[in-house]
Design a protein around this motif. Sequence first.
Motif, PDB file in Angstrom:
ATOM      1  N   ALA A  19       2.422 -16.761  45.983  1.00 46.31           N
ATOM      2  CA  ALA A  19       2.479 -15.491  46.724  1.00 46.31           C
ATOM      3  C   ALA A  19       1.084 -14.909  46.968  1.00 46.31           C
ATOM      4  O   ALA A  19       0.804 -14.389  48.047  1.00 46.31           O
ATOM      5  CB  ALA A  19       3.354 -14.489  45.966  1.00 46.31           C
ATOM      6  N   GLN A  51      10.900 -15.412  49.163  1.00 41.25           N
ATOM      7  CA  GLN A  51       9.451 -15.625  49.019  1.00 41.25           C
ATOM      8  C   GLN A  51       8.657 -14.590  49.814  1.00 41.25           C
ATOM      9  O   GLN A  51       7.622 -14.105  49.347  1.00 41.25           O
ATOM     10  CB  GLN A  51       9.085 -17.047  49.465  1.00 41.25           C
ATOM     11  N   GLN A  54       8.200 -11.586  47.784  1.00 42.48           N
ATOM     12  CA  GLN A  54       7.139 -11.760  46.782  1.00 42.48           C
ATOM     13  C   GLN A  54       5.749 -11.647  47.412  1.00 42.48           C
ATOM     14  O   GLN A  54       4.832 -11.104  46.801  1.00 42.48           O
ATOM     15  CB  GLN A  54       7.290 -13.114  46.080  1.00 42.48           C
ATOM     16  N   ILE A  55       5.612 -12.147  48.627  1.00 41.96           N
ATOM     17  CA  ILE A  55       4.331 -12.020  49.336  1.00 41.96           C
ATOM     18  C   ILE A  55       4.028 -10.536  49.590  1.00 41.96           C
ATOM     19  O   ILE A  55       2.904 -10.076  49.422  1.00 41.96           O
ATOM     20  CB  ILE A  55       4.355 -12.799  50.681  1.00 41.96           C
TER      21      ILE A  55
END
Length: 321
Positions: A19, A51, A54-55
């Motif tokens: 991330a 994802q 999370q980034i």
Amino acid sequence: ASFYTAGRGTVKPQSGFNANNDAEVLFKAMKGLGTDEASILQLLTARSNAQRQQIKAAYKTLHGKDLVSDLKSELTGKFETLIVALMEPPTLYDAKLLRNATEGMGTSEHVLIEILASRTPSEIQNIIQTYKNEYGHNLEDDVTGDTTGHFKRMLVILLQASRQQGVQEGSIQSDAKALFDAGEKKFGTDEEQFITILGNRSAEHLRRVFAEYMKMSGFQIEESINRETSGNLKEVLLAVVKCARSVPAYFAECLYKSMKGAGTDDNTLIRIMVSRSEIDMLDIRAEFRRMFATSLNKMIKGDSSGDYCKTLLLLCGGDDA
């Protein structure tokens, strides 16, 4: 559990995901003069929604800024709308679409129909909860405040998300007969029967009922609905029937309609490409090819351009020439 086997999406989680690295790539893509759109669209379509969340968190931690706000300030038009949609958690995205559909002047009935007819019962329950958390409103109240009559009744049943499980062998015949008696057989339609049966039976049960209905009446149920009902009620009943037969085929048809003829309904195109990219886009593509003698990829190419087109094609994930 989702109705479909997992892994029929075109967008998959990236293995070896990091991330922080991704957050840096995106930060650099937007830093200084000009924006590197290619890096942004390639990265985000190659990560799962989980994802991307999370980034977003990593970006905030590393730069003290909101990734979505930065994307909005760097991008424009349909491309911006599409990228921002990809950054929404799926349930929140659905909740927002429903909120926008019931707010302001005029209701976007087709959005209510598409979402409520196609989502699984557990997805609907999650949407209702998220809607409440996000807006402090009861989704059912907002939907019923904006709709009327039999159409409203059908939406309320879909919002109960309590379809029966499995096939009730004993009632296939009687359900088909009730539909036949309510529609084709009498003058004037008894919409109640259509609403109750189509709203409460499982997809597999309904497929058996439709086959029986065909034997009994000589008509596909869709033909009867088209003839016997009209307006929004007709649209919601058809959507429910089509989703009972095949959710991917339903979405293939919605995508086709959004692009055929002059002008493109980009809102629908974006909504479906984003919301089905991790669920059943491969099946949608296969159905599209089967139903329309062209590929989804080709049609997107003919109907969009630039970074917007590139992103849609990555979500589509290939051509079925």
